[in-house]
Design a protein around this motif. Structure first.
Motif, PDB file in Angstrom:
ATOM      1  N   GLY A  86       0.831  -1.187   0.000  1.00 18.45           N
ATOM      2  CA  GLY A  86       0.000   0.000   0.000  1.00 18.45           C
ATOM      3  C   GLY A  86       0.871   1.244   0.000  1.00 18.45           C
ATOM      4  O   GLY A  86       2.066   1.193   0.308  1.00 18.45           O
ATOM      5  N   PRO A  87       0.310   2.396  -0.323  1.00 17.61           N
ATOM      6  CA  PRO A  87       1.101   3.637  -0.326  1.00 17.61           C
ATOM      7  C   PRO A  87       1.545   4.014   1.079  1.00 17.61           C
ATOM      8  O   PRO A  87       0.917   3.647   2.076  1.00 17.61           O
ATOM      9  CB  PRO A  87       0.140   4.670  -0.913  1.00 17.61           C
ATOM     10  N   ALA A  88       2.638   4.760   1.146  1.00 17.41           N
ATOM     11  CA  ALA A  88       3.112   5.291   2.410  1.00 17.41           C
ATOM     12  C   ALA A  88       2.223   6.450   2.844  1.00 17.41           C
ATOM     13  O   ALA A  88       1.498   7.036   2.042  1.00 17.41           O
ATOM     14  CB  ALA A  88       4.556   5.758   2.267  1.00 17.41           C
ATOM     15  N   CYS A  89       2.273   6.776   4.125  1.00 19.01           N
ATOM     16  CA  CYS A  89       1.518   7.926   4.621  1.00 19.01           C
ATOM     17  C   CYS A  89       2.179   9.218   4.149  1.00 19.01           C
ATOM     18  O   CYS A  89       3.390   9.260   3.927  1.00 19.01           O
ATOM     19  CB  CYS A  89       1.439   7.879   6.140  1.00 19.01           C
ATOM     20  N   PRO A  90       1.400  10.294   3.983  1.00 16.77           N
ATOM     21  CA  PRO A  90       1.951  11.556   3.478  1.00 16.77           C
ATOM     22  C   PRO A  90       3.140  12.031   4.303  1.00 16.77           C
ATOM     23  O   PRO A  90       3.112  11.998   5.539  1.00 16.77           O
ATOM     24  CB  PRO A  90       0.764  12.518   3.606  1.00 16.77           C
ATOM     25  N   GLN A  91       4.185  12.483   3.620  1.00 14.77           N
ATOM     26  CA  GLN A  91       5.422  12.892   4.278  1.00 14.77           C
ATOM     27  C   GLN A  91       6.284  13.677   3.321  1.00 14.77           C
ATOM     28  O   GLN A  91       6.151  13.567   2.097  1.00 14.77           O
ATOM     29  CB  GLN A  91       6.194  11.666   4.763  1.00 14.77           C
ATOM     30  N   ALA A  92       7.168  14.486   3.874  1.00 14.44           N
ATOM     31  CA  ALA A  92       8.169  15.180   3.072  1.00 14.44           C
ATOM     32  C   ALA A  92       9.396  14.287   2.960  1.00 14.44           C
ATOM     33  O   ALA A  92       9.782  13.621   3.918  1.00 14.44           O
ATOM     34  CB  ALA A  92       8.537  16.509   3.720  1.00 14.44           C
ATOM     35  N   PHE A  93       9.999  14.249   1.784  1.00  9.17           N
ATOM     36  CA  PHE A  93      11.181  13.424   1.560  1.00  9.17           C
ATOM     37  C   PHE A  93      12.405  14.326   1.666  1.00  9.17           C
ATOM     38  O   PHE A  93      12.736  15.065   0.747  1.00  9.17           O
ATOM     39  CB  PHE A  93      11.095  12.732   0.200  1.00  9.17           C
ATOM     40  N   ILE A  94      13.066  14.282   2.819  1.00 10.76           N
ATOM     41  CA  ILE A  94      14.074  15.287   3.138  1.00 10.76           C
ATOM     42  C   ILE A  94      15.462  14.712   3.391  1.00 10.76           C
ATOM     43  O   ILE A  94      16.436  15.453   3.418  1.00 10.76           O
ATOM     44  CB  ILE A  94      13.635  16.110   4.367  1.00 10.76           C
ATOM     45  N   LEU A  95      15.580  13.399   3.614  1.00 11.83           N
ATOM     46  CA  LEU A  95      16.886  12.817   3.889  1.00 11.83           C
ATOM     47  C   LEU A  95      17.637  12.530   2.604  1.00 11.83           C
ATOM     48  O   LEU A  95      17.023  12.286   1.552  1.00 11.83           O
ATOM     49  CB  LEU A  95      16.739  11.520   4.683  1.00 11.83           C
ATOM     50  N   PRO A  96      18.974  12.548   2.653  1.00  7.99           N
ATOM     51  CA  PRO A  96      19.745  12.171   1.472  1.00  7.99           C
ATOM     52  C   PRO A  96      19.390  10.751   1.020  1.00  7.99           C
ATOM     53  O   PRO A  96      19.334   9.826   1.833  1.00  7.99           O
ATOM     54  CB  PRO A  96      21.200  12.237   1.968  1.00  7.99           C
ATOM     55  N   GLN A  98      16.690   9.410   0.380  1.00  9.33           N
ATOM     56  CA  GLN A  98      15.425   8.831   0.843  1.00  9.33           C
ATOM     57  C   GLN A  98      14.537   8.528  -0.361  1.00  9.33           C
ATOM     58  O   GLN A  98      14.261   9.417  -1.164  1.00  9.33           O
ATOM     59  CB  GLN A  98      14.697   9.797   1.778  1.00  9.33           C
ATOM     60  N   PRO A  99      14.100   7.273  -0.543  1.00 10.02           N
ATOM     61  CA  PRO A  99      13.276   6.946  -1.709  1.00 10.02           C
ATOM     62  C   PRO A  99      11.924   7.643  -1.653  1.00 10.02           C
ATOM     63  O   PRO A  99      11.264   7.647  -0.610  1.00 10.02           O
ATOM     64  CB  PRO A  99      13.120   5.425  -1.616  1.00 10.02           C
ATOM     65  N   GLU A 100      11.523   8.240  -2.738  1.00  8.81           N
ATOM     66  CA  GLU A 100      10.237   8.930  -2.783  1.00  8.81           C
ATOM     67  C   GLU A 100       9.152   7.920  -3.144  1.00  8.81           C
ATOM     68  O   GLU A 100       8.902   7.635  -4.309  1.00  8.81           O
ATOM     69  CB  GLU A 100      10.279  10.090  -3.776  1.00  8.81           C
ATOM     70  N   GLU A 101       8.527   7.376  -2.122  1.00  6.30           N
ATOM     71  CA  GLU A 101       7.488   6.380  -2.305  1.00  6.30           C
ATOM     72  C   GLU A 101       6.173   7.041  -2.722  1.00  6.30           C
ATOM     73  O   GLU A 101       5.957   8.231  -2.509  1.00  6.30           O
ATOM     74  CB  GLU A 101       7.261   5.612  -1.005  1.00  6.30           C
ATOM     75  N   LYS A 102       5.299   6.226  -3.267  1.00  2.00           N
ATOM     76  CA  LYS A 102       3.939   6.674  -3.513  1.00  2.00           C
ATOM     77  C   LYS A 102       3.260   6.897  -2.170  1.00  2.00           C
ATOM     78  O   LYS A 102       3.340   6.073  -1.271  1.00  2.00           O
ATOM     79  CB  LYS A 102       3.168   5.611  -4.309  1.00  2.00           C
ATOM     80  N   THR A 103       2.612   8.041  -2.027  1.00  3.81           N
ATOM     81  CA  THR A 103       1.954   8.349  -0.761  1.00  3.81           C
ATOM     82  C   THR A 103       0.475   8.610  -0.972  1.00  3.81           C
ATOM     83  O   THR A 103       0.029   8.989  -2.053  1.00  3.81           O
ATOM     84  CB  THR A 103       2.576   9.588  -0.087  1.00  3.81           C
ATOM     85  N   SER A 104      -0.285   8.410   0.098  1.00  6.57           N
ATOM     86  CA  SER A 104      -1.717   8.674   0.100  1.00  6.57           C
ATOM     87  C   SER A 104      -2.169   8.769   1.543  1.00  6.57           C
ATOM     88  O   SER A 104      -1.588   8.133   2.431  1.00  6.57           O
ATOM     89  CB  SER A 104      -2.488   7.559  -0.616  1.00  6.57           C
ATOM     90  N   GLU A 105      -3.205   9.551   1.779  1.00  5.81           N
ATOM     91  CA  GLU A 105      -3.753   9.586   3.129  1.00  5.81           C
ATOM     92  C   GLU A 105      -4.412   8.256   3.473  1.00  5.81           C
ATOM     93  O   GLU A 105      -4.527   7.902   4.646  1.00  5.81           O
ATOM     94  CB  GLU A 105      -4.753  10.739   3.253  1.00  5.81           C
ATOM     95  N   PRO A 282      -3.641  16.725   1.683  1.00  5.19           N
ATOM     96  CA  PRO A 282      -2.366  16.256   2.238  1.00  5.19           C
ATOM     97  C   PRO A 282      -1.176  16.918   1.547  1.00  5.19           C
ATOM     98  O   PRO A 282      -0.167  17.212   2.189  1.00  5.19           O
ATOM     99  CB  PRO A 282      -2.399  14.743   1.975  1.00  5.19           C
ATOM    100  N   GLU A 283      -1.320  17.176   0.253  1.00  4.57           N
ATOM    101  CA  GLU A 283      -0.224  17.795  -0.503  1.00  4.57           C
ATOM    102  C   GLU A 283       0.100  19.184   0.039  1.00  4.57           C
ATOM    103  O   GLU A 283       1.264  19.573   0.159  1.00  4.57           O
ATOM    104  CB  GLU A 283      -0.580  17.871  -1.988  1.00  4.57           C
ATOM    105  N   ASN A 284      -0.953  19.957   0.380  1.00  5.08           N
ATOM    106  CA  ASN A 284      -0.723  21.300   0.916  1.00  5.08           C
ATOM    107  C   ASN A 284      -0.083  21.249   2.300  1.00  5.08           C
ATOM    108  O   ASN A 284       0.758  22.086   2.649  1.00  5.08           O
ATOM    109  CB  ASN A 284      -2.038  22.085   0.971  1.00  5.08           C
TER     110      ASN A 284
END
Length: 603
Positions: A86-96, A98-105, A282-284
């Motif tokens: 399933g998608p990851a929970c909404p989050q900012a991808f800030i670490l070096p 860090q894989p940008e997973e598909k997210t959804s609420e 969630p995007e905002n």
């Protein structure tokens, strides 16, 4: 015709048997779940594991369910295909890296890894329930492939998603949003496992929760929540303990206003703030986090934990853990009493404080130098602000800390000072809280408690780590614990990499210890050729014995005992005495000298 029909029936039966062998499925009260069988290899030995991925354990926390406790998902409308995460929970991808997973609420899913082996007991496989880290702001269960740990250790491994940041922890100090939803997500997933894991071949009476960093803190908090009685019997806390500083607030009201203001909403009334955050996409919400981190515009306490952090909500966390410790010395505490009914494995890495090096950027850390002025005017005050919050720190306490975190053979050497920064923040964030928690847990009869120190300096690290650190950084134990089953290219920008043989041997030993603890409550049993010849002793407040994980394992005593005494006794005594003296001086300032002499409070 009868002959032909019989042949067709036999053929269909054979096909069904073949398909059932290839497509594992289970039937639970909620419906039928089908998974997939995957092959995994560890140290050239092949295994097969059944995976059930992306199983929803809660209704999507959207709309009216946002900022509320999770509700059980309920029955599946049709047979559920659990072959994709399933998608990851909404989050900012800030670490070096860090894989940008598909997210959804809509993100409250769990993943189950079942070994294709006979269980060690007739009651079924022991279960290891993993809670990921990421500062309550990032991460997912998807990042941690449990296939190797499950297969090599012959246990069921469960990984989960839980709500993060503002969406997981908003607390505006009223019934509309009381916070800590992420912890209730974790608990609902545990309840799901308790009810249904038997159908997967698991033993619901042998569940161990384990986690790293914020996941470790989650484990510790779940272990002091008495309503969890019966959901698990032991916990493994990796690199974060109950009294880690900076992770608790009374509420998130100011953070809520900050988010609302940055989304052009009115902040004059908390009902309006709540309505704004309830209706925001969630995007905002995540954009506010990303923009703030990029600009450095948010208050320091928010920069450390973007979004929102756990709060003293009066239900899941009723009081600050440090106060809970103090209270338990002289009074009965339901939380500590429950904690002491559960077995504990607790540990830290060799140089946990190296995680703080990221504040200097990830480039040129090898050549990082810290001046004496930076140490005295920035790093020491920053450390005291983390530990003491709004309290005014007396100058004598600052000088005490400067003296403690100085290499007196080379007091002003910029390269020695950088090592002292790692030591300073390692002690206050990780080392002292870990020892304090193990002492509280083991200070009772009939309690099994184990302590470790993972010092191995690996070839590759989870976080940017210069060679001069010389020991394991924060998160480095995760590779060995999970049998190096990560997507290294995605997580660490590493391709075509095979860990050296000594690391794989270490991984084999650690997986055996972890899964033994889940099976029997004793990391040494069942004995095997894989487990180190060094017996891991129980931890108690007298001997304070622990195991040190390195190229070769060894036993030590009094891990960070000096540092714990320094912070909990020396510094606190000087701090309190100085505050007391200042209070008396202030009171006497309004009296004449003769009056102060008479009541004994002068001089």
């Amino acid at each position: 015709m009868a002959y032909f029909t019989a042949r067709i029936f036999i053929l269909v039966s054979l096909v069904n048997r073949f398909l059932s062998a290839e497509i594992p499925s289970v039937t639970i009260r909620l419906g039928t779940i089908s998974g997939e069988t995957k092959s995994v290899i560890f140290r050239n030995k092949p295994y097969e594991v059944d995976r059930y991925l992306g199983i929803p354990y809660a209704k999507p926390p959207t709309g009216e369910l946002r900022f509320r406790k999770p509700e059980p998902f309920g029955p599946f409308p049709e047979p559920y295909s659990a072959t994709d995460f399933g998608p990851a929970c909404p989050q900012a991808f800030i670490l070096p890296h860090q894989p940008e997973e598909k997210t959804s609420e809509d993100c409250l899913f769990l993943n189950i890894y079942v070994p294709r082996q006979e269980s060690d007991q007739r009651s079924g496989h022991a279960v290891m329930f993993f809670i990921h880290g990421g500062g309550f702001s990032m991460g997912s269960g998807t990042m941690y492939d449990g296939g190797v740990l499950s297969s090599v250790g012959n246990v069921i491994v469960v990984t989960i998603n839980y709500r993060l940041g503002l969406l997981g922890f908003l607390d505006i100090d009223n019934a509309k949003s009381s916070g800590n939803f992420g912890f209730f997500d974790q608990r609902l997933a545990l309840q799901w496992v308790n009810e249904h894991i038997g159908a997967f071949g698991g033993d619901k009476d042998r569940v161990t929760i384990f986690g790293e960093s914020a996941g470790s803190l989650s484990v510790s908090l779940q272990m002091i929540y008495p309503p969890n009685d019966g959901l698990f019997r032991s916990g493994i806390s990796q690199s974060a303990a109950l009294t880690i500083p900076g992770y608790y607030q009374e509420n998130n009201i100011e953070i809520a206003k900050y988010f609302a203001e940055n989304m052009s909403c009115s902040v004059g009334d908390m009902d309006e703030v709540f309505s704004c955050l309830r209706s925001a996409t969630p995007e905002n919400i995540i954009k506010v986090v990303s923009d703030t981190l990029a600009s450095g515009g948010m208050a320091d306490k928010v920069k450390v934990q973007p979004g929102a952090v756990p709060t003293i909500d009066g239900e899941f966390i009723k009081t600050y853990p440090a106060d809970l410790y103090r209270k338990a010395v002289n009074e009965e505490s339901k939380e500590i009493n429950f904690f002491r009914t559960l077995k504990l494995m607790n540990g830290v890495n060799g140089k946990e404080g190296a995680i703080l090096l990221m504040v200097f950027g990830s480039d040129n850390l090898e050549d990082l130098e810290i001046t004496r002025e930076q140490m005295n005017t920035q790093q020491i005050p920053g450390a005291t602000a983390l530990v003491y919050g709004q309290r005014t720190v007396p100058e004598v306490v600052k000088q005490l800390l400067i003296a403690e975190y100085t290499d007196w053979e080379n007091p002003d050497d910029p390269r020695k000072l950088r090592e002292q920064i790692v030591r300073l923040f390692g002690d206050i964030y990780f080392n002292v809280p870990a020892i304090e928690m193990s002492r509280v847990h083991s200070n009772a009869s009939d309690v099994d408690s184990y302590l470790y120190n993972f010092v191995a300096f690996l070839d590759k690290h989870m976080l940017p780590t210069p060679n001069w650190v010389g020991m394991a950084n924060h998160g480095d134990e995760l590779g060995p614990v999970f049998g190096y089953s990560f997507d290294l290219a995605a997580l660490m920008n590493i391709s075509d990499y095979t860990p050296p043989e000594w690391e794989l041997e270490l991984s084999g030993r650690m997986m055996a210890y972890w899964t033994n603890f889940a099976k029997t409550g004793d990391p040494n049993k069942p004995a095997s050729d894989v487990v180190s010849s060094v017996a891991w002793p129980k931890y108690d407040v007298t001997s304070q014995s622990y195991i040190k994980f390195d190229r070769e394992d060894s036993i030590g005593q009094y891990l960070f005992a000096r540092e714990t005494d320094f912070w909990k006794n020396t510094v606190s005594t000087v701090f309190d005495a100085t505050e007391h003296a200042q209070t008396i001086a202030s009171q006497c300032g309004s009296k004449d000298k003769q009056t102060c002499d008479k009541d004994g409070t002068y001089g």
